[in-house]
Scaffold this motif. Structure first.
Motif, PDB file in Angstrom:
ATOM      1  N   THR A  12       0.854  -1.193   0.000  1.00 53.56           N
ATOM      2  CA  THR A  12       0.000   0.000   0.000  1.00 53.56           C
ATOM      3  C   THR A  12       0.885   1.235   0.000  1.00 53.56           C
ATOM      4  O   THR A  12       1.825   1.340   0.800  1.00 53.56           O
ATOM      5  CB  THR A  12      -0.925   0.015   1.228  1.00 53.56           C
ATOM      6  OG1 THR A  12      -1.728  -1.168   1.230  1.00 53.56           O
ATOM      7  CG2 THR A  12      -1.831   1.231   1.203  1.00 53.56           C
ATOM      8  N   PHE A  13       0.596   2.150  -0.906  1.00 49.96           N
ATOM      9  CA  PHE A  13       1.349   3.402  -1.011  1.00 49.96           C
ATOM     10  C   PHE A  13       0.424   4.560  -0.652  1.00 49.96           C
ATOM     11  O   PHE A  13      -0.664   4.691  -1.230  1.00 49.96           O
ATOM     12  CB  PHE A  13       1.888   3.586  -2.431  1.00 49.96           C
ATOM     13  CG  PHE A  13       2.795   2.466  -2.884  1.00 49.96           C
ATOM     14  CD1 PHE A  13       4.148   2.506  -2.622  1.00 49.96           C
ATOM     15  CD2 PHE A  13       2.269   1.371  -3.564  1.00 49.96           C
ATOM     16  CE1 PHE A  13       4.972   1.476  -3.027  1.00 49.96           C
ATOM     17  CE2 PHE A  13       3.091   0.342  -3.983  1.00 49.96           C
ATOM     18  CZ  PHE A  13       4.444   0.388  -3.714  1.00 49.96           C
ATOM     19  N   GLU A  14       0.861   5.376   0.284  1.00 52.14           N
ATOM     20  CA  GLU A  14       0.065   6.517   0.740  1.00 52.14           C
ATOM     21  C   GLU A  14       0.936   7.766   0.693  1.00 52.14           C
ATOM     22  O   GLU A  14       1.512   8.179   1.682  1.00 52.14           O
ATOM     23  CB  GLU A  14      -0.460   6.259   2.154  1.00 52.14           C
ATOM     24  CG  GLU A  14      -1.381   5.046   2.249  1.00 52.14           C
ATOM     25  CD  GLU A  14      -1.742   4.686   3.674  1.00 52.14           C
ATOM     26  OE1 GLU A  14      -0.986   5.105   4.590  1.00 52.14           O
ATOM     27  OE2 GLU A  14      -2.747   4.001   3.882  1.00 52.14           O
ATOM     28  N   GLY A  15       1.078   8.310  -0.498  1.00 54.35           N
ATOM     29  CA  GLY A  15       1.908   9.494  -0.673  1.00 54.35           C
ATOM     30  C   GLY A  15       3.392   9.209  -0.624  1.00 54.35           C
ATOM     31  O   GLY A  15       4.197  10.105  -0.301  1.00 54.35           O
ATOM     32  N   ALA A  16       3.797   7.970  -0.944  1.00 54.08           N
ATOM     33  CA  ALA A  16       5.212   7.601  -0.896  1.00 54.08           C
ATOM     34  C   ALA A  16       5.986   8.282  -2.021  1.00 54.08           C
ATOM     35  O   ALA A  16       5.507   8.387  -3.148  1.00 54.08           O
ATOM     36  CB  ALA A  16       5.360   6.091  -1.016  1.00 54.08           C
ATOM     37  N   ARG A  17       7.181   8.733  -1.702  1.00 57.54           N
ATOM     38  CA  ARG A  17       8.019   9.408  -2.683  1.00 57.54           C
ATOM     39  C   ARG A  17       8.929   8.403  -3.384  1.00 57.54           C
ATOM     40  O   ARG A  17       9.521   7.541  -2.755  1.00 57.54           O
ATOM     41  CB  ARG A  17       8.884  10.473  -2.002  1.00 57.54           C
ATOM     42  CG  ARG A  17       8.082  11.592  -1.365  1.00 57.54           C
ATOM     43  CD  ARG A  17       7.531  12.529  -2.424  1.00 57.54           C
ATOM     44  NE  ARG A  17       6.708  13.591  -1.846  1.00 57.54           N
ATOM     45  CZ  ARG A  17       6.153  14.556  -2.540  1.00 57.54           C
ATOM     46  NH1 ARG A  17       6.321  14.604  -3.853  1.00 57.54           N
ATOM     47  NH2 ARG A  17       5.423  15.474  -1.941  1.00 57.54           N
ATOM     48  N   GLY A  18       9.022   8.541  -4.693  1.00 55.95           N
ATOM     49  CA  GLY A  18       9.873   7.654  -5.460  1.00 55.95           C
ATOM     50  C   GLY A  18      10.757   8.419  -6.423  1.00 55.95           C
ATOM     51  O   GLY A  18      10.629   9.640  -6.582  1.00 55.95           O
TER      52      GLY A  18
END
Length: 386
Positions: A219-225
């Motif tokens: 689950t990604f919640e505003g993750a920076r990549g």
């Protein structure tokens, strides 16, 4: 010859199904390592822990032997080998049902990154880290994803590159240091590298049938990549990774089938009944002979797929579809025979037969089911269904 007359096309080279001396040497090194440090009791004991994989064994395989970087060019820190060598490693990992993230990191993630611009600093740096075994990369796709059927991205990227969404049933998700994520951005699909421990990333373990290759929901919640590729190039990189992974998975399935046959022949030669080895009974001899023929055919199919991928053959998609459609059921059948012909001991937790069966059944749905690959083969061959 006029300008409108097509010139002769170069003939497709015949596939080379034999193992080279270098491949035999690689097999010997991997098998020696797994025999010493990855035997069945060690694997079974590891299943009772929370560790996602055997980190010490992975370091030895990835770094000491250099298996993690087989598909990575030498200029980027890898071994500059091909799919043929990677297939040999997967055969041995299948024989030992080894709990290491080679398929997910050394094949799927690496191939996806190679489809990006390797001159880009982020791509080159990440490839070097994966090749040296310093990091484990995982391509964030559901394990059942089949070649030619990569789904639309379930993760969205905003204009600032923050990722939001969920990806289910990702193999080795809990083992990852870096996630390679296909996301739908404002300008279309894009491939991002996200640190697994970054803020906004959550991994939810899943109870998997095969505990040597664990699944997880991401689950990604505003993750920076970090942006790796965009547009058609990003999607093509993922498609190529899935095709390569499916083709090389056939070699893992071959390894499972070969080990099951070997163990069954050995056991039935030792187990006696009515004063004779049970393997001397005609009914059992027929079953093992039939299985031997299937395993020999699976070896040809798996080697053909690896060779086609190594040579970037135009028939690679056909070779992969054939290999997966054939090798997956053979691995399951071999594992079932292993359990049944071992009798009562084959049903115990202490015996490795259940490891082979669970890996074979898990692999049967990984990167496309046999039925999905048969459908793809029919389409590639221009044979429409009635």
């Amino acid at each position: 010859m006029t300008a409108s007359t097509p010139g002769p096309t170069a003939p497709t080279p015949d596939p080379d199904l034999l193992y080279s001396e270098d491949e035999d040497a690689l097999r010997a090194a991997v098998r020696a390592l797994l025999t010493a440090r990855g035997d069945a009791p060690t694997v079974i004991a590891g299943l009772e822990t929370d560790a996602p994989y055997d980190s010490a064994l992975w370091r030895a395989l990835a770094t000491d032997i250099g298996a993690a970087g087989l598909l990575v060019p030498e200029k980027l820190g890898g071994q500059g080998a091909s799919a043929r060598e990677a297939a040999v490693v997967l055969e041995e990992l299948g024989r030992f049902v080894t709990p290491v993230p080679y398929l997910t990191s050394g094949v799927l993630a690496v191939t996806a990154l190679l489809g990006c611009d390797t001159a880009q600093e982020d791509v080159a740096t990440l490839l070097g880290a994966l090749a040296e075994g310093r990091k484990v990369g995982v391509l964030a796709l559901p394990l059942p994803t089949a070649p030619g059927a990569v789904p639309e991205a379930t993760v969205r990227a905003d204009a600032d590159g923050a990722l939001t969404g969920r990806v289910t049933s990702v193999a080795d998700a809990s083992a990852a240091d870096v996630l390679v994520v296909l996301a739908q951005g404002p300008d279309g699909p894009a491939l991002h590298a996200v640190e697994a421990a970054a803020d906004g990333v959550r991994t939810e373990p899943v109870t998997s049938l095969d505990l040597t290759r664990r699944l997880g929901h991401l689950t990604f919640e505003g993750a920076r990549g970090r942006l790796l590729a965009t547009g058609d190039r990003a999607r093509a990189a993922v498609e190529r990774a899935v095709l390569t992974g499916a083709g090389l998975l056939a070699s893992e399935q071959l390894g499972v089938a070969e080990r099951c046959l070997d163990e069954t022949v050995r056991y039935t030669a030792e187990r006696t009944q009515f004063g004779r080895p049970v393997g001397s009974f005609q009914a059992l001899k027929h079953r093992m002979a039939a299985l031997w023929l299937e395993v020999a055919s699976a070896r040809a199919a798996a080697r053909n797929a690896a060779d086609a991928l190594a040579g970037d053959s135009p028939d690679a998609a056909v070779a992969v579809a054939v290999a997966q459609a054939y090798c997956a059921p053979v691995a399951v059948r071999a594992a079932e025979e292993c359990v049944q012909l071992h009798g009562g001991i084959g049903m115990t937790w202490e015996h490795p037969a259940h490891l082979f069966l669970k890996r074979a059944k898990s692999d049967e749905v990984a990167l496309g089911t046999p039925g999905r690959h048969r459908d793809a083969l029919a389409e590639l061959a221009g044979l429409s269904a009635p």
